[in-house]
Design an enzyme around this catalytic site. Structure first.
Site: not given
Ligand SMILES: *Cc1c(COP(=O)(O)O)cnc(C)c1O
Length: 383
Positions: A187
Site C-alpha cells: 500500500k
Molecule cells: C489490501 C486490501 C485489503 C486488505 O488489507 P490487508 O491489510 O491486506 O488485510 C482490503 N481491501 C482492499 C481493496 C485492499 O486493497
C-alpha cells in the site's frame, strides 16, 4: 535492451528510510515490542491526518473491515452491498460476520462500484455498504452518502488503497461514516502489515478497541471484564513504528506516484498499445493517490493470453500483477450461487487487467521502459 543490462523492475516496492529502520531498532531494544507507545503515537498521527476523528490501529486492513462491520451492527440476516472488483477480503469479511454479500457491478470507466446499480441492489435487508476505492480513486462521495442517508444504511469505506486520496479537496477518512485503511506492504503507506479504522465517536472507538483484543476492558491494577466477543487484532509497536516513519513522507510518495501516472499516460499516447485498444485507468489527477496503474488488454486482438503477456514482460525485466479477478467467480462465491454473466464489467476487467510497475523509487525513465515494452508486445502479438 536486454534483461541483463537493466535491473528487474518489480510492480511494487516499499520505500522505508534509514531513520525508520533506526527507529524500529530502538523499539526492539526498548523492551516494549507489542502494542504500546508507538501504536498510540501512530493512532494520534493518523487521527490528525483524518481531521481529528478517532482512529484505532489494527494488524490488518481485513481486521479493520470486519470490525467496522461489527461496530455497524452487521450480522446474520443482513445484506451488505459491495463491488466484485476488489481484493477478496472485501467480501470475505461480510461472510465472517454471518451477513450476506450482495454485489453490484462496476462502472468500466472508474472500475469502482456503479452507484446506480448499488442503489438498485438495496433491499429491506440491506444494512451496510462497502464501497472500494480501487487504485485509490474514490467513488462520487456526495452521491454515495446521499444514498446511504436516504436508505438509512451504514457505510464501511474500504479505503485500503486510498490513504491520501481526496474528495473535493478533503482527505478520504476525514469525512464519512466508518473508514478502513490497510498498511500492507504494497500500500502507499505500509506498517509491513496493518490497518486503521476511522470512527465516528469515542463510543465506537472503545468498541473497536474491545473487538481488537478479546473484548477485554481493564480497570485499575487488577480489574478485568470481557463483555463482547473480540479477537486478536492488535498492531505491534514494531509495525506501528514503521507506519509512523512513513506518514511524514506520504504526500511526497503520492506526488511521485501522480508524476509517474502522468508519465504512463504520456508514454502510451498515440502508441501501438493505445491503437490496439489497451485500456487505461481514468485520468484523475485531482482525487486519486495513484495506488496502482492498471491497464486492460484487448485479448480478442492479441495472439497471446494475459499470462503469456505477463511472462513476456517478465522476460523484459518488468514485473506485473493482477488486481483483481472478479471475486464472485471464486469457488467460495460460486458455491453461494454466483456465476459468469452476473457482473459483466467486473468480469471483463478481472479477466483482462494487468497492473504495471508503480512505486515511489521509480523514475520517468522506468515508466518509458514499461510503455515501450507494452507497445512492442502489442506490435509483436497484435492482430
Ligand atoms: C489490501 C486490501 C485489503 C486488505 O488489507 P490487508 O491489510 O491486506 O488485510 C482490503 N481491501 C482492499 C481493496 C485492499 O486493497
Amino acid at each position: 535492451m536486454t534483461q541483463s543490462s537493466v535491473p528487474f523492475l518489480p510492480f511494487v516496492r516499499p520505500d522505508i528510510d534509514e531513520e525508520t529502520i533506526r527507529g524500529v531498532a530502538d523499539v526492539l531494544r526498548s523492551g516494549w515490542i507489542t502494542t504500546g507507545p508507538q501504536n498510540q503515537a501512530f493512532e494520534a498521527a493518523l487521527s490528525e491526518f483524518c481531521g481529528g476523528r478517532p482512529v484505532r490501529a489494527f494488524n490488518s486492513g481485513t481486521a479493520t473491515l470486519e470490525i467496522g462491520l461489527r461496530i455497524a451492527g452487521v450480522g446474520p440476516g443482513d445484506e451488505v452491498i459491495t463491488t466484485p472488483a476488489s481484493w477478496v477480503a472485501t467480501a470475505n469479511v461480510i461472510l465472517e460476520t454471518g451477513a450476506t454479500p450482495v454485489f453490484a457491478d462496476i462502472d468500466p470507466q472508474t472500475r469502482n462500484i456503479d452507484l446506480d446499480l448499488l442503489e438498485k441492489a438495496i433491499t429491506p435487508r440491506t444494512k451496510a455498504l462497502i464501497p472500494v476505492y480501487l487504485a485509490g480513486l474514490p467513488v462520487d462521495m456526495d452521491r454515495l452518502y446521499a444514498i446511504a442517508r436516504e436508505h438509512k444504511l451504514r457505510v464501511i469505506e474500504d479505503a485500503a488503497q486510498a490513504l491520501g486520496s481526496t474528495w473535493k479537496g478533503e482527505r478520504i477518512g476525514k469525512l464519512g461514516d466508518i473508514v478502513s485503511f490497510s498498511f500492507h506492504a504494497n500500500k502507499n503507506l505500509t506498517s509491513i502489515e496493518g490497518g486503521a479504522l476511522v470512527l465516528n465517536n469515542e463510543e465506537e472507538a472503545v468498541l473497536a478497541q474491545k473487538y481488537r483484543l478479546q473484548g477485554v476492558t481493564r480497570t485499575g491494577f487488577d480489574g478485568m471484564d470481557c463483555d463482547v466477543l473480540g479477537g486478536k487484532y492488535n498492531l505491534t509497536d514494531v509495525a506501528a513504528r514503521v507506519g509512523l516513519g512513513q506518514l511524514p513522507h506520504l504526500e511526497r510518495f503520492n506526488a511521485q506516484r501522480k508524476k509517474l501516472a502522468r508519465a504512463y499516460f504520456a508514454g502510451f499516447a498515440g502508441g501501438v498499445a493505445e491503437k490496439l485498444g489497451v485500456g487505461l485507468p481514468l485520468a484523475d489527477f485531482e482525487n486519486s493517490n495513484w495506488h496502482m496503474f492498471q491497464i486492460t488488454l484487448p485479448l480478442e486482438r492479441l495472439s497471446i493470453d494475459r499470462a503469456g503477456f505477463m511472462g513476456a514482460l517478465k522476460e523484459r525485466g518488468i514485473g506485473s500483477g493482477v488486481h483483481y479477478p472478479a471475486l464472485h467467480l471464486f469457488s467460495l462465491y460460486r458455491a453461494r450461487g454466483f456465476k459468469e454473466g452476473m457482473f459483466p464489467h467486473a468480469e471483463r476487467f478481472g479477466a483482462t487487467t494487468v497492473t504495471l510497475p508503480l512505486f515511489t523509487q521509480m523514475n520517468e525513465g522506468d515508466v518509458a521502459r514499461v510503455c515501450r515494452a507494452v507497445n512492442e508486445l502489442c506490435e509483436q502479438y497484435g492482430r
